[in-house]
Design a protein around this motif. Structure first.
Motif, PDB file in Angstrom:
ATOM      1  N   THR A   7       0.876  -1.249  -0.076  1.00 45.72           N
ATOM      2  CA  THR A   7       0.087  -0.077  -0.060  1.00 45.72           C
ATOM      3  C   THR A   7       1.074   1.165   0.049  1.00 45.72           C
ATOM      4  OG1 THR A   7      -1.662  -1.243   1.326  1.00 45.72           O
ATOM      5  CG2 THR A   7      -1.898   1.163   1.222  1.00 45.72           C
ATOM      6  N   TYR A   8       0.677   2.184  -0.702  1.00 50.47           N
ATOM      7  CA  TYR A   8       1.272   3.376  -0.995  1.00 50.47           C
ATOM      8  C   TYR A   8       0.576   4.563  -1.634  1.00 50.47           C
ATOM      9  CZ  TYR A   8       1.976   2.488  -5.988  1.00 50.47           C
ATOM     10  OH  TYR A   8       1.851   2.063  -7.284  1.00 50.47           O
ATOM     11  N   ARG A   9       0.930   5.871  -1.355  1.00 50.77           N
ATOM     12  CA  ARG A   9       0.436   6.905  -1.541  1.00 50.77           C
ATOM     13  C   ARG A   9       0.995   7.550  -2.993  1.00 50.77           C
ATOM     14  NH1 ARG A   9      -3.615   9.786  -0.940  1.00 50.77           N
ATOM     15  NH2 ARG A   9      -3.934   9.012   1.372  1.00 50.77           N
ATOM     16  N   ARG A  15      -3.722   9.635  -4.722  1.00 55.17           N
ATOM     17  CA  ARG A  15      -4.808   8.743  -3.727  1.00 55.17           C
ATOM     18  C   ARG A  15      -3.749   7.512  -3.426  1.00 55.17           C
ATOM     19  NH1 ARG A  15      -6.672   4.519  -7.480  1.00 55.17           N
ATOM     20  NH2 ARG A  15      -6.107   5.041  -9.599  1.00 55.17           N
ATOM     21  N   GLU A  16      -4.176   6.635  -2.559  1.00 58.94           N
ATOM     22  CA  GLU A  16      -3.665   5.676  -2.114  1.00 58.94           C
ATOM     23  C   GLU A  16      -3.970   4.300  -3.036  1.00 58.94           C
ATOM     24  OE1 GLU A  16      -4.849   3.087   1.585  1.00 58.94           O
ATOM     25  OE2 GLU A  16      -3.516   4.567   2.381  1.00 58.94           O
TER      26      GLU A  16
END
Length: 82
Positions: A7-9, A15-16
């Motif tokens: 998970t990353y922005r 957005r993520e």
């Protein structure tokens, strides 16, 4: 072999993002990340170079592992002590 969720922005998209796939590790410094969702791509390290392949782009990006490596690469390759 292990499943992973990353998970990353994204600054570009604002957005993520969540990606999923499988990971294989072999010392020293060899690893293979097979992303399956939301887009297929492959990241491979042979201990000397990184190879990043996105089938949709039909190209491979190759980078040498010269210089200081990040903590994640050091830990996954067995070079970082826990």
């Amino acid at each position: 072999m292990a499943d992973f969720v990353q998970t990353y922005r994204s600054a570009a998209l604002g957005r993520e993002l969540v990606e999923r796939g499988t990971l294989q590790l072999k010392r020293p410094g060899r690893m293979r990340w097979e992303y399956v969702h939301p887009e297929k791509k492959t990241f491979v390290s042979d201990g000397k170079s990184f190879f990043f392949y996105v089938p949709a782009e039909r190209q491979v990006i190759v980078r040498e592992q010269a210089g200081e490596q990040g903590i994640a690469v050091r830990l996954l390759s067995g070079d970082g002590g826990i």
